[in-house]
Design a protein around this motif. Structure first.
Motif, PDB file in Angstrom:
ATOM      1  N   PRO A   1      -5.206  19.305  11.850  1.00 40.64           N
ATOM      2  CA  PRO A   1      -5.211  20.028  10.571  1.00 40.64           C
ATOM      3  C   PRO A   1      -5.519  21.510  10.747  1.00 40.64           C
ATOM      4  O   PRO A   1      -6.205  21.915  11.688  1.00 40.64           O
ATOM      5  N   LEU A   2      -5.013  22.289   9.806  1.00 41.59           N
ATOM      6  CA  LEU A   2      -5.320  23.709   9.755  1.00 41.59           C
ATOM      7  C   LEU A   2      -6.723  23.872   9.178  1.00 41.59           C
ATOM      8  O   LEU A   2      -7.279  22.946   8.594  1.00 41.59           O
ATOM      9  N   LEU A   3      -7.293  25.041   9.315  1.00 41.11           N
ATOM     10  CA  LEU A   3      -8.632  25.284   8.791  1.00 41.11           C
ATOM     11  C   LEU A   3      -8.553  25.538   7.285  1.00 41.11           C
ATOM     12  O   LEU A   3      -7.707  26.304   6.812  1.00 41.11           O
ATOM     13  N   PHE A   4      -9.426  24.904   6.556  1.00 44.17           N
ATOM     14  CA  PHE A   4      -9.449  25.013   5.109  1.00 44.17           C
ATOM     15  C   PHE A   4     -10.897  25.077   4.668  1.00 44.17           C
ATOM     16  O   PHE A   4     -11.686  24.193   4.987  1.00 44.17           O
ATOM     17  N   LYS A   5     -11.247  26.125   3.955  1.00 42.68           N
ATOM     18  CA  LYS A   5     -12.626  26.300   3.512  1.00 42.68           C
ATOM     19  C   LYS A   5     -12.879  25.443   2.274  1.00 42.68           C
ATOM     20  O   LYS A   5     -12.172  25.551   1.282  1.00 42.68           O
ATOM     21  N   LEU A   6     -13.897  24.603   2.357  1.00 38.11           N
ATOM     22  CA  LEU A   6     -14.269  23.758   1.230  1.00 38.11           C
ATOM     23  C   LEU A   6     -15.470  24.367   0.518  1.00 38.11           C
ATOM     24  O   LEU A   6     -16.390  24.867   1.160  1.00 38.11           O
ATOM     25  N   GLU A   7     -15.449  24.317  -0.801  1.00 41.50           N
ATOM     26  CA  GLU A   7     -16.544  24.817  -1.620  1.00 41.50           C
ATOM     27  C   GLU A   7     -17.229  23.621  -2.292  1.00 41.50           C
ATOM     28  O   GLU A   7     -16.547  22.724  -2.787  1.00 41.50           O
ATOM     29  N   PRO A   8     -18.547  23.610  -2.346  1.00 41.54           N
ATOM     30  CA  PRO A   8     -19.243  22.470  -2.967  1.00 41.54           C
ATOM     31  C   PRO A   8     -18.830  22.210  -4.417  1.00 41.54           C
ATOM     32  O   PRO A   8     -18.747  21.072  -4.845  1.00 41.54           O
ATOM     33  N   CYS A   9     -18.545  23.260  -5.165  1.00 43.77           N
ATOM     34  CA  CYS A   9     -18.236  23.073  -6.587  1.00 43.77           C
ATOM     35  C   CYS A   9     -16.771  22.713  -6.838  1.00 43.77           C
ATOM     36  O   CYS A   9     -16.386  22.450  -7.975  1.00 43.77           O
ATOM     37  N   SER A  10     -15.959  22.689  -5.809  1.00 42.24           N
ATOM     38  CA  SER A  10     -14.551  22.286  -5.970  1.00 42.24           C
ATOM     39  C   SER A  10     -14.137  21.384  -4.805  1.00 42.24           C
ATOM     40  O   SER A  10     -13.009  21.438  -4.343  1.00 42.24           O
ATOM     41  N   LEU A  11     -15.063  20.553  -4.372  1.00 46.69           N
ATOM     42  CA  LEU A  11     -14.838  19.728  -3.188  1.00 46.69           C
ATOM     43  C   LEU A  11     -13.647  18.788  -3.343  1.00 46.69           C
ATOM     44  O   LEU A  11     -12.781  18.720  -2.482  1.00 46.69           O
ATOM     45  N   SER A  12     -13.573  18.090  -4.456  1.00 50.86           N
ATOM     46  CA  SER A  12     -12.493  17.123  -4.656  1.00 50.86           C
ATOM     47  C   SER A  12     -11.121  17.794  -4.627  1.00 50.86           C
ATOM     48  O   SER A  12     -10.213  17.345  -3.929  1.00 50.86           O
ATOM     49  N   SER A  13     -10.969  18.876  -5.365  1.00 48.02           N
ATOM     50  CA  SER A  13      -9.672  19.559  -5.371  1.00 48.02           C
ATOM     51  C   SER A  13      -9.402  20.232  -4.031  1.00 48.02           C
ATOM     52  O   SER A  13      -8.262  20.301  -3.582  1.00 48.02           O
ATOM     53  N   GLY A  14     -10.439  20.697  -3.349  1.00 50.36           N
ATOM     54  CA  GLY A  14     -10.267  21.287  -2.027  1.00 50.36           C
ATOM     55  C   GLY A  14      -9.791  20.265  -1.002  1.00 50.36           C
ATOM     56  O   GLY A  14      -8.902  20.546  -0.194  1.00 50.36           O
ATOM     57  N   LEU A  15     -10.365  19.066  -1.049  1.00 51.38           N
ATOM     58  CA  LEU A  15      -9.940  18.002  -0.135  1.00 51.38           C
ATOM     59  C   LEU A  15      -8.488  17.612  -0.389  1.00 51.38           C
ATOM     60  O   LEU A  15      -7.703  17.419   0.538  1.00 51.38           O
TER      61      LEU A  15
END
Length: 171
Positions: free
Chosen positions: A60-74
């Motif tokens: 996978p490529l690198l993708f920054k996850l944010e705690p407040c948008s974790l589900s949509s980020g995943l």
């Protein structure tokens, strides 16, 4: 709490829900392990697998996850992974081996149709239609791509917060 964690402990014990590595049978945390406290606080999401990179060709490529948008980020990171790395050519479907290796995390068994159904959910509309066309023929093949050559990865995305995250400093 001062406990030590290896990357294997974090990946398999915390992020994958205390599961053994797919080609092994030893779980990271046994019932009396005090580190299990974190296992009970997290709900493992198999899409995490598509945010972790070992910096090889099909990783996978690198993708920054944010705690407040974790589900949509995943979801976004998983979509980027499948849209970039699934190859649909003639009656051949090429998929990185990572998907087959960890298939029990998201489909539970070895049925290729279940894996392809999971994959289809994250493809573009055009890719999903092409996958359906290929699968409608009884003579399609699935090829599991293994390429462990090193490959640098760059940060390709992030899903920001719709509102300020708790704890964000106001400017």
């Amino acid at each position: 709490d001062g406990s030590a964690y290896s990357l294997w402990d974090i990946h398999n014990g915390i992020l994958r829900g205390n599961k053994p590595y797919p080609d092994g049978n030893e779980i990271p945390f046994y019932p009396n392990d005090p580190r299990l406290v974190f296992h009970d606080k997290l709900i493992p999401d198999p899409c995490l697998l598509f945010t972790l990179s070992n910096h090889t060709i099909n990783a996978p490529l690198l993708f920054k996850l944010e705690p407040c948008s974790l589900s949509s980020g995943l979801s976004e990171a998983t979509s980027l992974f499948f849209q970039r790395f699934i190859i649909l050519k003639d009656n051949n479907i090429q998929i990185p081996y990572l998907v087959k290796f960890f298939q029990k995390d998201f489909v539970g068994d070895d049925e290729e149709e279940k894996i392809l159904s999971f994959v289809k959910h994250f493809l573009t509309t055009i890719q999903a239609k092409r996958l359906e066309q290929i699968m409608s023929t009884d003579k399609y093949t699935v090829e599991w791509l293994r390429d462990w050559r090193p490959c640098p990865k760059v940060l390709v995305g992030t899903v920001g917060c719709k509102t300020d995250c708790p704890g964000d400093k106001k400017k």
